[in-house]
Design an enzyme around this catalytic site. Structure first.
Site, PDB file in Angstrom:
ATOM      1  N   GLN A 119      25.977  42.651  34.926  1.00  0.00           N
ATOM      2  CA  GLN A 119      27.125  43.088  35.723  1.00  0.00           C
ATOM      3  C   GLN A 119      26.777  44.277  36.603  1.00  0.00           C
ATOM      4  O   GLN A 119      27.274  44.410  37.723  1.00  0.00           O
ATOM      5  CB  GLN A 119      28.300  43.427  34.799  1.00  0.00           C
ATOM      6  CG  GLN A 119      28.816  42.234  34.034  1.00  0.00           C
ATOM      7  CD  GLN A 119      29.047  41.035  34.934  1.00  0.00           C
ATOM      8  OE1 GLN A 119      29.867  41.085  35.855  1.00  0.00           O
ATOM      9  NE2 GLN A 119      28.330  39.946  34.692  1.00  0.00           N
ATOM     10  N   HIS A 137      25.566  43.724  40.294  1.00  0.00           N
ATOM     11  CA  HIS A 137      26.472  43.279  41.349  1.00  0.00           C
ATOM     12  C   HIS A 137      26.635  44.315  42.450  1.00  0.00           C
ATOM     13  O   HIS A 137      26.635  43.986  43.636  1.00  0.00           O
ATOM     14  CB  HIS A 137      27.861  42.996  40.765  1.00  0.00           C
ATOM     15  CG  HIS A 137      28.030  41.606  40.252  1.00  0.00           C
ATOM     16  ND1 HIS A 137      28.058  40.500  41.063  1.00  0.00           N
ATOM     17  CD2 HIS A 137      28.205  41.139  38.990  1.00  0.00           C
ATOM     18  CE1 HIS A 137      28.229  39.417  40.328  1.00  0.00           C
ATOM     19  NE2 HIS A 137      28.324  39.777  39.067  1.00  0.00           N
ATOM     20  N   GLU A 186      38.061  43.420  33.531  1.00  0.00           N
ATOM     21  CA  GLU A 186      37.885  42.073  34.063  1.00  0.00           C
ATOM     22  C   GLU A 186      37.257  41.175  33.000  1.00  0.00           C
ATOM     23  O   GLU A 186      37.720  40.064  32.744  1.00  0.00           O
ATOM     24  CB  GLU A 186      37.008  42.139  35.309  1.00  0.00           C
ATOM     25  CG  GLU A 186      36.734  40.792  35.943  1.00  0.00           C
ATOM     26  CD  GLU A 186      35.742  40.903  37.096  1.00  0.00           C
ATOM     27  OE1 GLU A 186      35.611  39.910  37.838  1.00  0.00           O
ATOM     28  OE2 GLU A 186      35.086  41.962  37.259  1.00  0.00           O
ATOM     29  N   HIS A 187      36.179  41.653  32.382  1.00  0.00           N
ATOM     30  CA  HIS A 187      35.475  40.892  31.353  1.00  0.00           C
ATOM     31  C   HIS A 187      35.418  41.722  30.073  1.00  0.00           C
ATOM     32  O   HIS A 187      35.092  42.915  30.132  1.00  0.00           O
ATOM     33  CB  HIS A 187      34.027  40.577  31.765  1.00  0.00           C
ATOM     34  CG  HIS A 187      33.895  40.008  33.136  1.00  0.00           C
ATOM     35  ND1 HIS A 187      33.296  40.697  34.174  1.00  0.00           N
ATOM     36  CD2 HIS A 187      34.295  38.826  33.651  1.00  0.00           C
ATOM     37  CE1 HIS A 187      33.317  39.953  35.259  1.00  0.00           C
ATOM     38  NE2 HIS A 187      33.926  38.816  34.977  1.00  0.00           N
ATOM     39  N   ASP A 205      30.149  33.251  34.636  1.00  0.00           N
ATOM     40  CA  ASP A 205      30.012  33.406  36.086  1.00  0.00           C
ATOM     41  C   ASP A 205      29.620  32.108  36.776  1.00  0.00           C
ATOM     42  O   ASP A 205      29.850  31.956  37.983  1.00  0.00           O
ATOM     43  CB  ASP A 205      28.958  34.472  36.409  1.00  0.00           C
ATOM     44  CG  ASP A 205      29.546  35.867  36.484  1.00  0.00           C
ATOM     45  OD1 ASP A 205      30.782  35.991  36.539  1.00  0.00           O
ATOM     46  OD2 ASP A 205      28.763  36.836  36.479  1.00  0.00           O
ATOM     47  N   HIS A 256      81.646  33.797  49.416  1.00  0.00           N
ATOM     48  CA  HIS A 256      81.086  33.075  48.282  1.00  0.00           C
ATOM     49  C   HIS A 256      82.210  32.555  47.384  1.00  0.00           C
ATOM     50  O   HIS A 256      82.187  31.400  46.930  1.00  0.00           O
ATOM     51  CB  HIS A 256      80.171  33.992  47.467  1.00  0.00           C
ATOM     52  CG  HIS A 256      78.836  34.235  48.076  1.00  0.00           C
ATOM     53  ND1 HIS A 256      78.666  34.959  49.222  1.00  0.00           N
ATOM     54  CD2 HIS A 256      77.589  33.825  47.693  1.00  0.00           C
ATOM     55  CE1 HIS A 256      77.372  35.016  49.521  1.00  0.00           C
ATOM     56  NE2 HIS A 256      76.699  34.318  48.604  1.00  0.00           N
TER      57      HIS A 256
END
Length: 442
Positions: free
Chosen positions: A270, A273, A338-339, A372, A431
């Site tokens: 990770q 990235h 996220e993970h 992934d 209404h």
């Protein structure tokens, strides 16, 4: 890897986030924006001008900004031709093509199963709902040097499975004006209806408002850098978006049973990235923390993207020593990564305690790296703490429901009388009158 021995200090140093917009822009990006606009602008101002220009000048504006920001040739044709797609198969190695086809099959199978549980149409006592796919979607996939064909599959295939009629890929271009061949192959495998050359904010604006070449869509999905993220925020409301994505985040919770080499590999996967990625280890074991730190240093020596990975570890990564695994899960739930990877004995016993995570990876045989690419669920997952309220990209992102009211006549009197009372209490006589006419007409 830094090791933080106090949870409160770890919260401050690793588990707190600052908005992406306040990061200092690299000098080359500042120079590029100055060259394009003739003055210093904030990222928000840059995106606002790009969107305005694309709305007013369509293809010409997209071509201009492709040239200014990506170095593309002036007047570049914005639509990828069938010949370009066919030629891409001659460039991409066959083993890569086969791997993408294999991944696509697994992604498609997962989302077909998801679709069976997502569509719940009903009609009971004159009330119900019908589910319909969104008609037209754009998938934005960043990357030229790192072209991310996996993200093409992970975003486009769920849309296709959901039944979206038109799925388009929006991509930045290389300086020669081409989209990377492997991205074209992935798009073809995913079955997209068209591929357009429009990076960054201009790509988002073109999809949101349409140009002479690029169709206006109903929803824009997919990740991107700072300018794409800001653009998605600014066009939201005129067009749907899936979510706002920031740099990737991975939290590994590990105990003494974990293999330090595998934990280090998962963190580095990770970290490579982005220098702003967040690779974080939570463990009660001093021994494991030290071993993982040493393993990271060994593995960094052989990494192609070692500079990026090291920067991520220094900027937003590290290890926090916790009291026990329950304490680690408490911190992870606060952070909402996220993970979240559970490299512990009997991970299923702890899975029920996880409340906030985009993806949950149980045990060392289920690494996030497989998620992934080939596991099946979309790897486009909530970041920045948004896992507290949102989910990974799925078929649900491409479906919408319509409420259906088809009341039997025998219930109208009772419903109309109550509706009229509430309407008059709200001061909405029109209404009330519309409801009462139903009673009077019977």
């Amino acid at each position: 890897m830094r090791i933080i021995r106090n949870a409160e200090e770890g919260r401050k140093l690793l588990l707190s986030r600052k908005p992406l917009e306040i990061e200092e822009l690299p000098m080359d990006i500042r120079e590029t924006t100055f060259r394009a606009f003739g003055q210093e602008l904030t990222p928000d101002e840059v995106v606002r001008r790009v969107i305005r220009d694309v709305r007013e000048d369509g293809d010409n504006a997209v071509q201009f900004y492709n040239s200014q920001f990506d170095g593309a040739p002036a007047g570049l044709d914005l639509r990828v031709t069938p010949d370009e797609i066919r030629a891409a198969y001659d460039v991409v190695p066959s083993e890569v093509v086969h791997a993408l086809q294999f991944a696509a099959q697994r992604i498609r199978m997962f989302h077909e199963q998801q679709l069976r549980s997502a569509v719940v149409d009903f009609n009971q006592n004159g009330l119900g709902q019908i589910t319909r796919p969104i008609q037209r979607v754009a998938v934005y996939v960043p990357g030229t040097r790192a072209p991310l064909p996996s993200t093409v599959l992970m975003c486009a295939i769920p849309a296709r499975v959901a039944g979206v009629e038109e799925v388009y890929l929006i991509s930045p271009v290389l300086p020669d004006g081409s989209v990377p061949a492997v991205k074209l192959v992935a798009a073809d495998i995913a079955g997209v209806d068209g591929i357009f050359k429009a990076g960054g904010a201009q790509g988002v604006a073109a999809a949101a408002y349409g140009t002479e070449t690029i169709p206006r869509v109903d929803k824009i999905c997919g990740p991107g850098g700072l300018f794409v993220t800001i653009a998605k925020k600014q066009v939201y409301g005129d067009v749907g978006i899936d979510s706002i994505y920031g740099p990737t985040e991975t939290v590994v919770i590990a105990d003494e049973s974990a293999d330090p080499e595998l934990v280090a590999a998962d963190l580095l996967a990770q970290a490579e990235h982005d220098p702003l990625a967040s690779p974080i280890l939570l463990t009660p074991s001093h021994y494991l923390a030290e071993e993982v730190s040493r393993a990271i240093e060994r593995q960094l020596r052989n990494m192609d993207r070692a500079k990026i990975a090291r920067a991520a570890l220094e900027n937003r990564g590290g290890c926090i020593l916790v009291n026990d695994i329950d304490h680690a899960i408490e911190l992870a739930n606060e952070y909402a990564p996220e993970h979240l990877c559970l490299s512990v004995e009997n991970p299923m016993a702890y899975a029920a305690k996880v409340r906030n995570a985009g993806g949950l990876f149980l045990g060392e045989s289920s690494p996030e790296a497989l998620g992934d690419y080939t596991a099946g669920p979309s790897h486009t997952m909530p970041t920045g703490g948004s896992a507290r309220w949102s989910s990974p990209l799925s078929v649900n992102d491409f479906l919408k429901t319509t409420a259906v009211v088809n009341l039997p006549g025998e219930v109208v009197d009772e419903l109309a009388r109550a509706a009229a009372i509430i309407a008059r209490a709200e001061g909405l006589g029109g209404h009330a009158h519309a409801a009462e006419r139903r009673v009077q007409g019977r």
